[in-house]
Design an enzyme around this catalytic site. Structure first.
Site, PDB file in Angstrom:
ATOM      1  N   LYS A 107       8.739   2.861  -9.947  1.00 36.09           N
ATOM      2  CA  LYS A 107       8.205   3.368  -8.950  1.00 36.09           C
ATOM      3  C   LYS A 107       9.524   3.481  -7.887  1.00 36.09           C
ATOM      4  CE  LYS A 107       5.243   3.094  -4.838  1.00 36.09           C
ATOM      5  NZ  LYS A 107       5.535   2.045  -4.098  1.00 36.09           N
ATOM      6  N   GLY A 151       2.138   0.596   5.363  1.00 31.57           N
ATOM      7  CA  GLY A 151       1.570  -0.409   6.257  1.00 31.57           C
ATOM      8  C   GLY A 151       0.957   0.023   7.462  1.00 31.57           C
ATOM      9  N   ALA A 163       1.255   5.595   0.359  1.00 34.91           N
ATOM     10  CA  ALA A 163       1.183   4.854   1.612  1.00 34.91           C
ATOM     11  C   ALA A 163       0.446   5.149   2.779  1.00 34.91           C
ATOM     12  CB  ALA A 163       2.900   4.563   2.016  1.00 34.91           C
ATOM     13  N   GLY A 164       0.129   4.332   3.510  1.00 32.15           N
ATOM     14  CA  GLY A 164      -0.704   4.435   4.535  1.00 32.15           C
ATOM     15  C   GLY A 164      -2.193   4.465   4.609  1.00 32.15           C
ATOM     16  N   ASN A 166      -1.915  -1.264  -0.695  1.00 35.12           N
ATOM     17  CA  ASN A 166      -1.439  -2.476  -0.975  1.00 35.12           C
ATOM     18  C   ASN A 166      -1.917  -3.267   0.505  1.00 35.12           C
ATOM     19  OD1 ASN A 166      -0.055  -5.224  -1.084  1.00 35.12           O
ATOM     20  ND2 ASN A 166       1.517  -4.533  -1.856  1.00 35.12           N
TER      21      ASN A 166
END
Lengths: 257, 333
Positions: free
Chosen positions: A96, A157, A184-185, A206
């Site tokens: 990744k 994040g 992400a997000g 995550n």
């Protein structure tokens, strides 16, 4: 091909990160609850070489596919070196690719990203690039050899969800045969479900799980959301209309009054 | 008379020995590396006795066990009870909110209250004050325990590995407590090292009276005053088992965070760089484990000073009264 990841079909459309959990035990439990098929691992932060041995062992024991990432790299050169390390440690061609342009917002540096993607693809790596929702960058990444695109929904994040849904829809339309993963997000299950409704092939989460009050419960919620969104997409949603459409007969009711 | 043996003179071993002495037992301590010093993980600790703050990222049991630590340490060493202050910059206020949601035992402070408490902290609109918490100076605490044990007649066998020592015909008539930290990993499967990096700096221009935690989504910092303008900055937590060096990235992050707390830290002297591996099990909770007659006390992770008193009490009770310890685990999950 959409819905495959370098030739592999995944049993679950949820990918889960391995950072920021209160403990490795909570992380392992979250993976069990999530049914995730892929674990992303930050190599640079958690160390090079064999130094993270115990932690690597815990991750291998999760029994899922490992997708090492190049988080924390700021140049193509750094990212390429980190990818080499990852291949050594985890014995996988998957990488990744994250090349960070700004240490604070963690926005990808797309110029270095395309460069690193080209180098790594030529070397036989199977690259999962963390990118923005820019279509032209997407095209350049595909030209560089990527068969998957991983656009952000919002900054890493931030938990803001799909802040540019139009951009993600446009990506799906522009690259109908490419596997797309929202990277992400994501903050809430409904964000993950929405991405799947838009036709994305997978969602990577995550912080939203690891930093929740109850990570395993949130992992379970994300799994169900991803399944719901995917099933909803497959089931063929009704078209949106401006007016309510009654599903029961209106004969005999004073609907014209 | 029965003599109990404690292997390892770090914070866990010394606390266990102290609890045994308090129960009028005869004790000997073995440490192949000598008296407490830089080889001990606990030498490099922050020394915060902060059970309420630690709840943010730990199980409830850490808070429950940690609550007895302040009273316990106060009997042997100087404990400063000035509380803990937790702050965040405006853009990181969601992290402060999260911290508040996950903890108890604090009151919320406004900017004026913060500046009254710590006049050298400017521009923080909100903070959390955990008034019941305390801190100690780890190296002094180890030294003080050491002296207390000496005065109580504990014998020390230093510089000799435990096995060799056993062969030298010593009669280990009592119980054996293995408190070696990460060195015991060959006997404790699942024990891993979590890298921590810290700095000691001297900055007489800044005066802080209590530990301050600066929240940040990726680079959290705590700073503990050691007196005379000296501060401990800590600490990274990295799943990495190499303890050779501190990375440039870690140092940049710790120092940038300190600079964000007060730019006057730029003028500080860097006195010392510390790198250690904290012994931890997969759930980051400690264990008292009984195996082949040996009682292992291990896995204190980043809570050495916070949890050593409760663990020592439980281990001593287990050995002497066969009462069940709260943290005992027959096997490792």
């Amino acid at each position: 091909m959409a819905n495959t990841f370098y030739g592999l079909r995944l049993p679950s459309a949820l990918m889960l990160g391995t950072a920021q959990y209160p403990s490795p035990a909570v992380m392992a439990q979250s993976f069990r609850e999530s049914g995730a098929s892929v674990a992303t691992v930050s190599l640079r932060r958690e160390s090079a070489e064999a130094a993270g041995q115990s932690f690597w062992e815990i991750i291998r024991e999760l029994g899922v596919l490992i997708l090492p990432n190049t988080a924390g790299c700021h140049t193509a050169k750094e990212a390429v070196t980190t990818a080499h390390m990852a291949r050594e440690i985890f014995d996988t061609a998957w990488i990744k690719l994250e090349v960070i342009g700004h240490a604070d917002t963690l926005q990808p540096d797309i110029f270095e990203l395309v460069e690193a993607a080209r180098i790594l693809s030529n070397e036989g790596f199977q690259v999962f690039p963390y990118t923005t929702d820019d279509l032209i960058v997407g095209e350049r990444l595909l030209e560089a050899g990527c068969q998957i695109l991983m656009p952000w929904a919002a900054p890493i994040g931030s938990g803001q969800g799909l802040i540019n849904e139009y951009g993600l829809r446009a990506m799906r339309a522009q690259f109908p045969d490419i596997s797309l993963v929202v990277d992400a997000g994501i903050g809430l299950p409904n964000h993950a479900a929405r991405a799947m409704e838009l036709g994305f092939d997978a969602v990577l989460v995550n912080s939203a799980v690891a930093r929740a009050d109850d990570p395993p419960a949130m992992a379970c919620a994300m799994m169900r959301a991803v399944e719901a969104g995917k099933l909803g997409r497959q089931a063929g949603p009704i078209a949106v209309r401006d007016m309510a459409e009654a599903s029961t007969p209106v004969i005999g009711k004073a609907f014209l009054s | 008379m029965t003599v109990h043996t404690v292997i390892g003179a770090g914070v866990a071993g010394l606390a266990v020995a102290t609890e045994l002495v308090n129960r009028r037992q005869k004790v000997q301590i073995i440490d192949c590396a000598g008296p407490p010093g830089p080889h001990n993980c606990s030498w490099w600790a922050g020394g915060m006795l902060a059970p309420w703050c630690e709840r943010e990222n730990s199980e409830l049991t850490v808070q429950q066990m940690g609550r007895e630590s302040i009273a316990w340490w106060s009997r042997y060493t100087n404990v400063t009870q000035a509380g803990t202050l937790v702050v965040a910059r405006t853009r990181d206020l969601p992290d402060l909110k999260r911290f508040a949601q996950r903890t108890t035992g604090f009151r919320e402070l406004k900017q004026a209250d913060i500046e009254q408490l710590e006049p050298d902290l400017h521009g923080f609109s909100t903070g959390l004050y955990f008034a019941e918490e305390g801190h100690l100076e780890p190296r002094q605490a180890l030294q003080d325990l050491w002296q207390t044990l000496q005065q109580a007649g504990v014998t020390f066998h230093l510089g000799t590995p435990a096995q060799e020592f056993a062969q030298k015909s010593l009669r280990w008539s009592g119980r054996v407590f293995d408190c070696r930290g990460l060195a015991a990993r060959d006997r404790l499967p699942g024990l891993r090292g979590v890298k921590g990096e810290m700095l000691h700096i001297r900055c007489p221009d800044i005066r802080l009276s209590r530990p301050v935690r600066l929240l940040h989504p990726r680079i959290p910092l705590y700073i503990v005053p050691r007196g005379e303008g000296i501060y401990m900055l800590g600490a990274t937590m990295i799943e990495n088992e190499s303890q050779d060096h501190m990375s440039v990235r870690s140092m940049l992050e710790l120092l940038s965070a300190a600079y964000a707390l007060n730019p006057a830290f730029a003028a500080a002297d860097i006195l010392e760089i510390g790198v250690e591996l904290r012994p931890a099990f997969a759930d980051n909770l400690p264990r008292i484990r009984c195996e082949e007659g040996v009682i292992f006390v291990n896995g204190l992770y980043r809570h050495g000073y916070l949890l050593a008193p409760a663990l020592a009490r439980q281990a001593a009770d287990l050995a002497l009264t066969h009462s069940k310890a709260e943290m005992i685990h027959a096997d490792i999950d």
